[in-house]
Design an enzyme around this catalytic site. Sequence first.
Site, PDB file in Angstrom:
ATOM      1  N   HIS A   1       0.987  -0.850  -0.074  1.00 25.23           N
ATOM      2  CA  HIS A   1      -0.618  -0.298   0.367  1.00 25.23           C
ATOM      3  C   HIS A   1       0.656   1.170  -0.012  1.00 25.23           C
ATOM      4  O   HIS A   1       1.476   1.251   1.737  1.00 25.23           O
ATOM      5  CB  HIS A   1      -0.850   0.316   1.238  1.00 25.23           C
ATOM      6  CG  HIS A   1      -1.571  -1.247   1.189  1.00 25.23           C
ATOM      7  ND1 HIS A   1      -2.733  -1.053   0.771  1.00 25.23           N
ATOM      8  CD2 HIS A   1      -1.507  -2.421   2.043  1.00 25.23           C
ATOM      9  CE1 HIS A   1      -4.146  -2.218   1.584  1.00 25.23           C
ATOM     10  NE2 HIS A   1      -3.120  -2.765   1.301  1.00 25.23           N
TER      11      HIS A   1
ATOM     12  N   ASP B   1       2.713  -6.952   1.927  1.00 20.22           N
ATOM     13  CA  ASP B   1       1.470  -6.746   2.289  1.00 20.22           C
ATOM     14  C   ASP B   1       1.767  -5.073   2.933  1.00 20.22           C
ATOM     15  O   ASP B   1       1.376  -4.899   4.004  1.00 20.22           O
ATOM     16  CB  ASP B   1       0.189  -6.768   2.890  1.00 20.22           C
ATOM     17  CG  ASP B   1      -1.271  -6.842   2.343  1.00 20.22           C
ATOM     18  OD1 ASP B   1      -0.706  -5.801   1.387  1.00 20.22           O
ATOM     19  OD2 ASP B   1      -1.922  -7.259   2.569  1.00 20.22           O
TER      20      ASP B   1
END
Length: 436
Positions: free
Chosen positions: A65, A325
């Site tokens: 992200h 992640d």
Amino acid sequence: MTSILLQQVRVIDPVSGTDKIADVLLSSGYIQVVASNISDIPSNTHIQDCRGLVLGTGLVDLYSHSGEPGFEERETLSSLLQAAAAGGFTRISILPDTSPPIDHPAVVAQLLQKTRRQEDTGKRFSPSPPLPLSPSSLPHLNIWGAITLEVAGKQMTELAELAAAGVIGFTDRQPLENLVLVRRVLEYLQLLAKPIALWCCDRQLMGNGVMREGVDSIRFGLPGNPAASETSAIAALIELVAAMGTPVHIMRVSTARSVELIAAAKAQNLPITASTTWMHLLLDTQAVKSYNPSLRLEPPLGTPADLQALRQAVRTGIIDAIAIDHTPYTYEEKTVAFAEAPPGAIGFELALPLLWQFLVETGEFTAVELWQALSSRPAECLKQTPSAIAPEQKAELTLFDPKQSWKVERKSLHTLSDNTPWLGQQLQGKVVQIWC
């Protein structure tokens, strides 16, 4: 240009499956020679004694992200790339859940322009302490395009336009629970030949669960998320893949039963790849007893049996890759009660040292097995060519010191956020240099 000779470094090449001590000569961005002992050294060569160090291919992250655009207080593109470089990553892939989301070609163009601007202004990653070499370039940034508008799971984006704009593939931040929509997406993407990554989770079955349902969730008094919320969604997706034949990557696998379903699908030669995250290979539900909000993850940490199944699946290739992640949050966002914390934790600078320490040093994984799951196989999942350590190959490399000790502190991290359960702990293993 000045060449560099890395003497007696431990060379790990996941493509050839080799793990050996060798000399490696680099020049003009390419690997020139790999040999047990290089005696014919060109003039103007910097010689670096690398005994005790590990040289592997650059690490590749499947999905993480970015705070920018929209949440720059969590992470900027600059800090994201610096953190990835500090962790040994030469390719990273950001998810489309930015603000605005990456659901339109204009957003893709804006992100690519910002990345090029950083390269043009000469921003580079310089490790501390630096080697006496020219600094390496920043990692290559891949961009995932959103499957649905506003990543809301309702209406498809203009997939062809996003593909033409340069996205690496397509995914959404949230699970796609409308199977009619999933089927239609698989039809469209057959023609575009781009990767599609899906997170399988039934939100209705999940309910308000914040950790994996079981004995530990009862002991800790936290709402449980049953394993069936993941496995039922994976089973449904496998049926669609069997019917459509479109290749799919299954993200964030976290249960032993999911491993069984994926293994059976692969045994039928269905075009499926899969990944789990690095924290699901190191921690299980028993760690949640600390109520550390950085352990609030989606999917939640699995049971001890899940953890062992995931490790074995990565070693055997049933699960193809380890994803980072990386999910940054500000101190204020994450410093709340466990059940109220937004899910996610940072990982770029921590994953390699911790995985090496707890999987390779213990003998559970070989160095080659770990590097395959972090480098060559993630590249293949993205339909990219894996880097290799061989003459005439581009130098896309990570130099790692497995014995260097450091403390995880705000000042020692390149990322802007510090939401990790390892904050304040002493780690062993640090990246010394990358070449992109």
